[in-house]
Design a protein around this motif. Structure first.
Motif, PDB file in Angstrom:
ATOM      1  N   TYR A  33     -11.097  24.523  33.507  1.00 20.80           N
ATOM      2  CA  TYR A  33     -12.202  24.007  32.684  1.00 20.80           C
ATOM      3  C   TYR A  33     -12.509  22.564  33.081  1.00 20.80           C
ATOM      4  O   TYR A  33     -11.647  21.864  33.645  1.00 20.80           O
ATOM      5  N   ALA A  38     -12.909  20.991  26.615  1.00 21.24           N
ATOM      6  CA  ALA A  38     -13.748  22.170  26.812  1.00 21.24           C
ATOM      7  C   ALA A  38     -12.920  23.448  26.703  1.00 21.24           C
ATOM      8  O   ALA A  38     -13.374  24.458  26.154  1.00 21.24           O
ATOM      9  N   ARG A  39     -11.699  23.420  27.221  1.00 20.70           N
ATOM     10  CA  ARG A  39     -10.818  24.580  27.145  1.00 20.70           C
ATOM     11  C   ARG A  39     -10.464  24.888  25.696  1.00 20.70           C
ATOM     12  O   ARG A  39     -10.518  26.051  25.261  1.00 20.70           O
ATOM     13  N   ALA A  42     -13.340  26.442  23.912  1.00 17.95           N
ATOM     14  CA  ALA A  42     -13.529  27.844  24.290  1.00 17.95           C
ATOM     15  C   ALA A  42     -12.529  28.742  23.559  1.00 17.95           C
ATOM     16  O   ALA A  42     -12.869  29.848  23.127  1.00 17.95           O
ATOM     17  N   ALA A  77     -12.679  34.514  29.958  1.00 20.36           N
ATOM     18  CA  ALA A  77     -13.435  33.286  30.260  1.00 20.36           C
ATOM     19  C   ALA A  77     -14.430  33.499  31.391  1.00 20.36           C
ATOM     20  O   ALA A  77     -15.597  33.092  31.292  1.00 20.36           O
ATOM     21  N   HIS A  95     -10.849  29.191  39.295  1.00 21.13           N
ATOM     22  CA  HIS A  95     -12.173  28.586  39.243  1.00 21.13           C
ATOM     23  C   HIS A  95     -13.198  29.715  39.137  1.00 21.13           C
ATOM     24  O   HIS A  95     -13.148  30.665  39.929  1.00 21.13           O
ATOM     25  N   TRP A 100     -19.611  28.516  36.287  1.00 19.36           N
ATOM     26  CA  TRP A 100     -19.431  28.886  34.873  1.00 19.36           C
ATOM     27  C   TRP A 100     -20.652  29.610  34.317  1.00 19.36           C
ATOM     28  O   TRP A 100     -20.539  30.570  33.552  1.00 19.36           O
TER      29      TRP A 100
END
Length: 439
Positions: A33, A38-39, A42, A77, A95, A100
């Protein structure tokens, strides 16, 4: 399994060297992330639930190892990601590929839920996307099964092709892909539909069109639908699954080696008869090569075109085996065990050989994930590797390893000849038989 079956199986694998080594491993998958904030956001929103992310397919191109993470449950994710070959062995972060935004289900996602992919020699990544989310839950379909083809030099989408409705059925499920790429402008992709009406959909890159091929060899063997992996018993009715392509012949056609998952048999057909939209006409061009034996259901497979060795996963045995395609017979005797381990290789789920002659195998404990739960304190996912020559050394697939009825010997291994008398081999087998029947 009776003595008549156990004896050839043990005999055939006596000299396997188990030369595969763990290249990468995870207790749970994680993603790179932009920030820890941000992780956490999520995770809080439910967009990322670590326990619901399971790696399934792999591919290697240049310095990247690509991994698919199908949306079995909510909270995946990104369903396609990569790591660098230079990343550390333990828990490298994925990644998202190509970025994303391509995986944002709340917007207009480019990728939904692929199972397997193939990087060709032309610098393209062929991704077979099922289009389905929360497969083990509410099973929401975002789009029909779609073939996505990326330019690996720019990481951009070159082409998007949806499988026409008349080439699928209500129970279709496309889980595997093979790509014939010796002619970059006239390549073909073979998409396996394992559903109750199994088929191969053939896609032409040149014409940007596809057609459906049917054959009864794509169907299950009803006697081979029972599986047992690390104490978990289940029943799967999966048709055409393993698909692997040989080098082209003088006319420019490859041989496709294939098998249903719920079967013990291997089959073959020239792609000459798949490239035509007339499968009924070519019905008798398909060949039954033979059987792997009892409890030998196989999942994915891959053919190393340099050696002509076919690698395949043996799901009940937590093993990878091989067969040399130059061998005139496809029997238990002519097959070799490459690697088997009931701890580290539980459910080998994808196999590839890269351009550097390295064999890669991904194991992921899928039955435990589906029917029980994975222990986050244990290593659950592993990727193994070995040079092909090392992987097959002193197996039935080693061209320097000769097998006959009186002596099993190696020819010029480490510049010396080594003989093994059958009497010694049989004594090992006898000990194994006694141990089995003493349980």
């Amino acid at each position: 399994m009776g003595p008549a079956y156990i004896l050839p199986l043990l005999f055939g694998v006596t000299f396997a060297m188990d030369n595969l080594e763990v290249a990468y491993q995870w207790k749970q998958l994680d993603f790179a992330y932009p920030s820890e904030e941000a992780r956490q956001e999520a995770i809080k929103s439910g967009e990322f639930t670590p326990a619901n992310n399971l790696p399934l397919g792999l591919e290697v191109h240049d310095d990247r190892l690509f991994i698919t993470v199908p949306r079995w449950r909510k909270g995946v994710a990104a369903s396609l990601g990569y790591i660098k070959l230079s990343d550390p062995m333990d828990s490298p972060k994925l990644h998202p590929y190509p970025n994303w935004q391509a995986h944002n289900l709340s917007g207009s996602p480019e990728i939904i839920s692929p199972f397997r992919m193939r990087a060709d020699k032309c610098g393209r990544l062929w991704v077979l996307d099922t289009g389905e989310e929360d497969i083990l839950g509410e099973a929401k379909i975002h789009q029909p099964t779609t073939l996505l083809i990326y330019d690996l030099s720019t990481n951009t989408l070159m082409r998007k092709y949806q499988i026409p409705e008349n080439q699928t059925s209500k129970d279709s499920f496309f889980a595997n892909i093979a790509v014939e790429d010796h002619n970059c402008s006239n390549s073909f992709a073979y998409l396996g539909d394992l559903g109750d009406h199994p088929a191969i959909v053939v896609y032409s890159w040149k014409n940007n069109t596809s057609w459906k091929v049917k054959h009864h060899y794509f169907h299950i063997d009803p006697l081979m639908c029972d599986f047992s992996v690390t104490g978990i018993d289940f029943r799967w009715n999966d048709g055409i699954f393993g698909m692997a392509l040989s080098k082209p012949d003088a006319e420019g056609y490859s041989t496709l080696y294939f098998h249903p998952m719920s079967s013990a048999h291997e089959f073959a057909v020239s792609t000459k008869y798949l490239r035509e939209d007339v499968s009924d006409k070519n019905f008798h061009k398909f060949r039954n090569l033979g059987s792997r034996g009892p409890k030998s259901q196989s999942g994915t497979s891959f053919l190393d075109q340099n050696t002509g060795v076919l690698f395949y996963a043996l799901l009940n045995l937590n093993a990878v085996a091989c067969w040399r395609t130059t061998n005139a017979e496809y029997t238990m005797h002519s097959q070799g065990r490459v690697f088997m381990n009931n701890v580290t290789m539980v459910f080998p789920n994808d196999i590839k050989v890269d351009s550097n002659d390295v064999l890669w195998v991904l194991s992921d404990r899928l039955p435990t994930f589906m029917y029980k739960f994975l222990d986050e304190n244990e290593v659950n996912f592993r990727i193994f590797k070995a040079k092909v020559a090392d992987a097959i050394r002193r197996t039935a697939c080693d061209s320097t390893f000769e097998v006959n009825s009186t002596t099993i010997k190696t020819i010029t291994i480490e510049k010396r000849n080594v003989g093994f008398k059958v009497e010694s081999v049989m004594s090992i087998v006898l000990v194994a038989l006694v141990a089995i029947y003493s349980l």
